[in-house]
Write a protein that holds these residues in place. Sequence first.
Motif, PDB file in Angstrom:
ATOM      1  N   ALA A  63     -33.537  -3.206 -81.615  1.00  0.00           N
ATOM      2  CA  ALA A  63     -33.140  -2.670 -83.016  1.00  0.00           C
ATOM      3  C   ALA A  63     -31.947  -3.123 -83.360  1.00  0.00           C
ATOM      4  CB  ALA A  63     -33.448  -1.555 -83.301  1.00  0.00           C
ATOM      5  N   LEU A  64     -31.033  -3.692 -82.387  1.00  0.00           N
ATOM      6  CA  LEU A  64     -29.401  -3.997 -82.713  1.00  0.00           C
ATOM      7  C   LEU A  64     -29.221  -4.878 -83.648  1.00  0.00           C
ATOM      8  CD1 LEU A  64     -26.804  -3.063 -81.868  1.00  0.00           C
ATOM      9  CD2 LEU A  64     -26.931  -4.769 -80.360  1.00  0.00           C
ATOM     10  N   PRO A  65     -29.885  -5.994 -83.937  1.00  0.00           N
ATOM     11  CA  PRO A  65     -29.725  -7.180 -85.072  1.00  0.00           C
ATOM     12  C   PRO A  65     -29.894  -6.277 -86.476  1.00  0.00           C
ATOM     13  CG  PRO A  65     -30.830  -8.112 -83.120  1.00  0.00           C
ATOM     14  CD  PRO A  65     -30.986  -6.530 -83.177  1.00  0.00           C
ATOM     15  N   LEU A  66     -30.881  -5.531 -86.588  1.00  0.00           N
ATOM     16  CA  LEU A  66     -31.219  -4.842 -87.769  1.00  0.00           C
ATOM     17  C   LEU A  66     -30.115  -3.815 -88.062  1.00  0.00           C
ATOM     18  CD1 LEU A  66     -35.198  -4.102 -87.497  1.00  0.00           C
ATOM     19  CD2 LEU A  66     -33.978  -5.952 -88.872  1.00  0.00           C
ATOM     20  N   MET A  67     -29.718  -3.300 -87.068  1.00  0.00           N
ATOM     21  CA  MET A  67     -28.438  -2.057 -87.289  1.00  0.00           C
ATOM     22  C   MET A  67     -27.317  -2.798 -87.794  1.00  0.00           C
ATOM     23  SD  MET A  67     -29.650   0.045 -83.771  1.00  0.00           S
ATOM     24  CE  MET A  67     -28.142   1.220 -83.863  1.00  0.00           C
ATOM     25  N   LEU A  68     -26.888  -3.889 -86.978  1.00  0.00           N
ATOM     26  CA  LEU A  68     -25.710  -4.558 -87.628  1.00  0.00           C
ATOM     27  C   LEU A  68     -25.776  -5.138 -88.860  1.00  0.00           C
ATOM     28  CD1 LEU A  68     -24.940  -6.400 -83.968  1.00  0.00           C
ATOM     29  CD2 LEU A  68     -23.630  -4.574 -84.873  1.00  0.00           C
ATOM     30  N   ALA A  69     -27.024  -5.479 -89.343  1.00  0.00           N
ATOM     31  CA  ALA A  69     -27.127  -6.074 -90.616  1.00  0.00           C
ATOM     32  C   ALA A  69     -27.365  -4.893 -91.483  1.00  0.00           C
ATOM     33  CB  ALA A  69     -28.227  -7.038 -90.762  1.00  0.00           C
ATOM     34  N   LEU A  98     -36.655 -11.324 -81.663  1.00  0.00           N
ATOM     35  CA  LEU A  98     -37.869 -11.360 -82.836  1.00  0.00           C
ATOM     36  C   LEU A  98     -37.800 -10.460 -83.865  1.00  0.00           C
ATOM     37  CD1 LEU A  98     -40.702 -11.702 -79.866  1.00  0.00           C
ATOM     38  CD2 LEU A  98     -40.167 -13.378 -81.847  1.00  0.00           C
ATOM     39  N   ILE A  99     -36.852  -9.386 -83.667  1.00  0.00           N
ATOM     40  CA  ILE A  99     -37.049  -8.340 -84.431  1.00  0.00           C
ATOM     41  C   ILE A  99     -36.860  -8.619 -85.853  1.00  0.00           C
ATOM     42  CG2 ILE A  99     -34.718  -7.455 -84.120  1.00  0.00           C
ATOM     43  CD1 ILE A  99     -37.951  -5.233 -84.543  1.00  0.00           C
ATOM     44  N   THR A 100     -35.977  -9.557 -86.066  1.00  0.00           N
ATOM     45  CA  THR A 100     -35.701  -9.928 -87.261  1.00  0.00           C
ATOM     46  C   THR A 100     -36.568 -10.962 -88.053  1.00  0.00           C
ATOM     47  OG1 THR A 100     -34.099 -11.684 -86.702  1.00  0.00           O
ATOM     48  CG2 THR A 100     -33.253  -9.500 -87.065  1.00  0.00           C
ATOM     49  N   ARG A 101     -37.678 -11.219 -87.539  1.00  0.00           N
ATOM     50  CA  ARG A 101     -38.626 -12.406 -87.729  1.00  0.00           C
ATOM     51  C   ARG A 101     -37.730 -13.613 -88.055  1.00  0.00           C
ATOM     52  NH1 ARG A 101     -41.804  -8.004 -91.314  1.00  0.00           N
ATOM     53  NH2 ARG A 101     -43.077  -6.971 -89.753  1.00  0.00           N
ATOM     54  N   PRO A 102     -37.056 -14.315 -87.093  1.00  0.00           N
ATOM     55  CA  PRO A 102     -36.253 -15.402 -87.381  1.00  0.00           C
ATOM     56  C   PRO A 102     -37.084 -16.714 -87.784  1.00  0.00           C
ATOM     57  CG  PRO A 102     -36.230 -15.020 -85.131  1.00  0.00           C
ATOM     58  CD  PRO A 102     -36.868 -13.908 -85.821  1.00  0.00           C
ATOM     59  N   GLY A 110     -32.724 -16.144 -84.031  1.00  0.00           N
ATOM     60  CA  GLY A 110     -32.632 -15.256 -82.893  1.00  0.00           C
ATOM     61  C   GLY A 110     -31.974 -16.173 -81.811  1.00  0.00           C
ATOM     62  N   PHE A 111     -31.633 -15.258 -80.703  1.00  0.00           N
ATOM     63  CA  PHE A 111     -30.899 -15.858 -79.735  1.00  0.00           C
ATOM     64  C   PHE A 111     -31.123 -15.248 -78.505  1.00  0.00           C
ATOM     65  CE2 PHE A 111     -27.843 -16.648 -83.107  1.00  0.00           C
ATOM     66  CZ  PHE A 111     -27.572 -18.006 -83.045  1.00  0.00           C
ATOM     67  N   VAL A 112     -31.583 -16.071 -77.252  1.00  0.00           N
ATOM     68  CA  VAL A 112     -31.936 -15.449 -75.984  1.00  0.00           C
ATOM     69  C   VAL A 112     -30.974 -16.221 -75.093  1.00  0.00           C
ATOM     70  CG1 VAL A 112     -33.607 -15.273 -74.370  1.00  0.00           C
ATOM     71  CG2 VAL A 112     -34.410 -15.044 -76.620  1.00  0.00           C
ATOM     72  N   PHE A 113     -30.222 -15.408 -74.270  1.00  0.00           N
ATOM     73  CA  PHE A 113     -29.164 -16.368 -73.331  1.00  0.00           C
ATOM     74  C   PHE A 113     -29.615 -16.035 -71.957  1.00  0.00           C
ATOM     75  CE2 PHE A 113     -26.825 -15.146 -77.301  1.00  0.00           C
ATOM     76  CZ  PHE A 113     -26.236 -16.101 -77.569  1.00  0.00           C
ATOM     77  N   GLN A 114     -29.173 -16.786 -70.910  1.00  0.00           N
ATOM     78  CA  GLN A 114     -29.233 -16.607 -69.351  1.00  0.00           C
ATOM     79  C   GLN A 114     -28.968 -15.183 -69.071  1.00  0.00           C
ATOM     80  OE1 GLN A 114     -27.872 -19.866 -67.115  1.00  0.00           O
ATOM     81  NE2 GLN A 114     -27.533 -18.419 -65.313  1.00  0.00           N
ATOM     82  N   ALA A 115     -27.856 -14.576 -69.708  1.00  0.00           N
ATOM     83  CA  ALA A 115     -27.085 -13.489 -69.080  1.00  0.00           C
ATOM     84  C   ALA A 115     -27.576 -12.235 -69.829  1.00  0.00           C
ATOM     85  CB  ALA A 115     -25.648 -13.494 -69.454  1.00  0.00           C
ATOM     86  N   TYR A 116     -28.864 -12.298 -70.701  1.00  0.00           N
ATOM     87  CA  TYR A 116     -29.380 -11.155 -71.365  1.00  0.00           C
ATOM     88  C   TYR A 116     -28.679 -10.643 -72.685  1.00  0.00           C
ATOM     89  CZ  TYR A 116     -31.532 -11.117 -66.643  1.00  0.00           C
ATOM     90  OH  TYR A 116     -32.152 -11.584 -65.529  1.00  0.00           O
ATOM     91  N   ASN A 117     -27.181 -10.410 -72.165  1.00  0.00           N
ATOM     92  CA  ASN A 117     -26.340  -9.751 -73.290  1.00  0.00           C
ATOM     93  C   ASN A 117     -26.736  -8.474 -73.689  1.00  0.00           C
ATOM     94  OD1 ASN A 117     -24.632 -11.795 -72.642  1.00  0.00           O
ATOM     95  ND2 ASN A 117     -25.060 -12.892 -74.614  1.00  0.00           N
TER      96      ASN A 117
END
Length: 249
Positions: free
Chosen positions: A104-110, A153-157, A85-92
């Motif tokens: 949900a985006l990481p799940l959708m991309l996968a 957190l959504i992908t349970r990394p 999982g990634f958390v950046f200063q700029a939120y993205n």
Amino acid sequence: MELRSVGKTYGRGGGAVAALRDLSLAFERGTFTAVMGPSGAGKSTFLHCAAGLERPSTGTVRLGGTDLAALDEAQLTMLRRERVGFVFQAYNLLGSLTVAENIALPLMLAGRAVEPGRLAETARRVGLADRMRHRPAQLSGGQQQRVAIARALITRPEVIFADEPTGALDSRTGRQVLALLREIVDREGNTVVMVTHDPIAASSAQRVVFLADGALAEAMDAPTAERVAARMARLDGARFDGTRLDGEG
């Protein structure tokens, strides 16, 4: 996860620059570690190599039982989507998506199904259960960073990398975000590795790892902001006057 004798060199010949030098570090599951160091110490390069965003020049990076060097680019991409999982200063965050869609985006991309119960639980963990239909522009900076944490957190990394996660926040909101990161470690057993320049932020972690000139300078358990600031002052002083860091306490 573990880094063993990792080195990273940019360029060749006389113009080569060693960003990491024989760096060995281990991060146990369920721990919160802050990574600090002077400008040019190798913090960003460390994060990129540890997270599989760049390949080290020498040494190995292992996530669980997986040697990242053994993976091709497609496999590395899947590993980052599913196990990191990634958390950046700029939120993205994507402004056109709702909070729920951003999470949900990481799940959708996968190409994985988004389970409503899992999505709701993740939002609840970060205090966003009543903001799921909002868009990023309707949220405060702290709320946007909570969305970014929920997305991580959504992908349970197996590990979450946070790069200056409070850098764009005021001090009160930053403390709330740090408390949330510590909570997901203490209560949920997540592993968090946070790169920061802020001694107060670092004091939220269980351990602080200090880098200098691309190498490990020291590790500090049970940090306080005062101890971290004092250590950083010594590192900055050594950087400017050429003092050797080897053997310092």
